[in-house]
Design an enzyme around this catalytic site. Structure first.
Site, short mmCIF file in Angstrom:
data_model
loop_
_atom_site.label_atom_id
_atom_site.label_comp_id
_atom_site.label_asym_id
_atom_site.label_seq_id
_atom_site.Cartn_x
_atom_site.Cartn_y
_atom_site.Cartn_z
N THR A 1 -3.73 11.67 -5.18
CA THR A 1 -3.72 11.47 -3.73
C THR A 1 -2.96 12.62 -3.06
O THR A 1 -3.36 13.10 -2.00
CB THR A 1 -3.06 10.13 -3.36
N GLU B 1 0.83 -1.21 0.00
CA GLU B 1 0.00 0.00 0.00
C GLU B 1 0.86 1.25 0.00
O GLU B 1 0.53 2.25 -0.66
CB GLU B 1 -0.92 -0.03 1.24
#
Lengths: 306, 306
Positions: free
Chosen positions: A181, A128
């Site tokens: 992001t 991740e």
């Protein structure tokens, strides 16, 4: 067992009031992955379908998490990973988490389950981190544990499994726009008013209580985000209209999924969730933006073997 | 029924992580009050023992809350209130709340319970506002409902009753110093780091989950306040030493009760709570500050008729 095929589900992080800590697991949207034991040692990505992602192990989210686990366990074999990617990267419903969680889950199964789910999440966080530049578990935890989860702490990793009321359904809309992001993080303030923080932790506590007591009215009252949404909603075109349409169609709550651009709603009953889907489709049908919608029961199982 | 004698308990607000929203009820510390129906209309305070408080209805916390309820219900009689005050005003364990809650509870009983507990809390908030200059319910809710409570919202008033694990005991120390509520409020920042807020709402969610699952280890992990305590602890002499002593004696957590100066600890079992009491007495015995300590089971009943 030499080969395993798994379903690795999409997930919704934050869940309105629980920024960075709450998440839940979806049922009808997810990737499929095949993990295969090999005599040759190491981790190899041998097939990727659906989206264009790197084959190099160290550059692929599923590869990085698998490698972290592999280097810790040092098994007497290697693994091949095939990825059939259905969750679009950057959609805000845990695309990278599904990949990172799927590879470690599959390898763990093929090795006879030496690791518990928290340890799997720990290794998946390494993958991740490749995608989101920081180790977080708010999508990984619901993907691996299923249902609703609360990440009490990332370091050390502590995950709580919350109960899932049986009639709870999610509706999702993924507007096909890109939100970086980095932009989504940068837009957040470093400091927030104490009064808003109090409202938010009252809501988090209330939502946890509501899940334990299957109190749908209280779920509705608790699914309110006074901290993050006011900043991030401007990144998602027509967010306000979608939310209004969802609530008018009977949703318990409607908020940004993860860092967006997907928007989720929760409803009591599949019929209401389907009404909500129709209502939010109507909003986006009037725009030039491509979109997809889904209705899903909350998936209480998480990743599973197919 | 023309007369009623009640026990109105002391309470702990905030409970480490839940500033302004969480609270719990004590068993062994509280005021006694006698409420009596009179032919003469209106509300009169006819006796106050234990502490020097105003007799004038509009200047007395119990009088103000009673009057607010009285003026709403307009009953065909009046009420006399006698207050036997055991909870020292300004101690940080809900002294004003016990008074404000006791009068409305007693009157409601004598009138045949026309109001539910949330409505009683609503009127008691009018009395609480006289003492603390703002309408809040974080001590009133546990006094009236018993056990652990979460005030989801003050306006409109929404109170959640949380479960109480059966082996949970509180230890309290009241150092006899004065902290002005205004000072205790003024010392708090208007804005807090988002990262600390996230930690705090993870803890609130975890504590609610821990109470539902009687998970004492998780109660321990959740009883952490990274937002308020760092500012307020400087107002309480030897706070750090008391906390350290309590934790070393086996407490699950130790934090400021309300806005202080009282400090509470929670423990699993009465024996541990008593050990904790001894440990914190040892800390304060070495100082010149007068103090009192208490051990109490969590009171799941709240105010009760004697």
């Amino acid at each position: 067992m030499k080969e395993i095929k798994i379903f690795s589900p999409a997930t919704v992080a934050n869940v309105a009031c629980g920024f960075d800590v709450l998440g839940f697991c979806l049922d009808t949207i997810g990737d499929e992955m095949v993990i295969r034991k090999t005599v040759e040692k190491g981790i190899r990505i041998t097939k990727i379908e659906g989206h264009d992602l790197p084959y190099k192990t160290e550059e692929n989210v599923a590869g990085v998490s698998a490698l972290a686990m592999y280097n810790d366990l040092l098994p007497d074999c290697g693994f091949e990973i095939e990825i059939y990617k259905n969750i679009k990267p950057g959609s805000g419903i845990g695309s990278s988490s599904a990949s990172a969680a799927g590879s470690v889950y599959g390898i763990n199964e093929l090795l006879g389950k030496p690791l518990d789910k928290t340890k799997l999440t720990y290794f998946a966080m390494k993958g991740e981190a490749l995608a989101s530049k920081c180790e977080h578990a708010d999508n990984l935890a619901p993907a691996i544990f299923g249902g609703f989860t609360l990440v009490k702490s990332a370091h050390p990793l502590q995950i709580l499994e919350l109960p899932t009321p049986s009639d709870l359904y999610a509706t999702l809309i993924h507007p096909q726009i890109e939100i970086k992001t980095s932009e989504s993080r940068a837009i957040l303030p470093k400091e927030i008013p104490l009064q808003n923080a109090i409202t938010q932790w009252a809501n988090v506590g209330s939502l946890v209580h509501a899940l334990h007591t299957s109190n749908y009215d209280l779920i509705k009252d608790a699914l309110i985000d006074v901290v993050i949404e006011p900043h991030r909603k401007q990144l998602i075109p027509h967010f306000g209209e979608v939310k209004l349409a969802a609530m008018e169609a009977g949703a318990l709550g409607c908020a940004i999924s993860g860092s967006g651009p997907s928007i989720f709603a929760l409803s009591k009953s599949e019929a209401t969730a389907t009404n909500v889907e129709k209502a939010i489709r109507d909003v986006y049908s009037k725009t030039d933006i491509k979109f997809e919608t889904y209705v899903s029961k909350i998936n209480t199982e998480g990743i599973k073997i197919l």
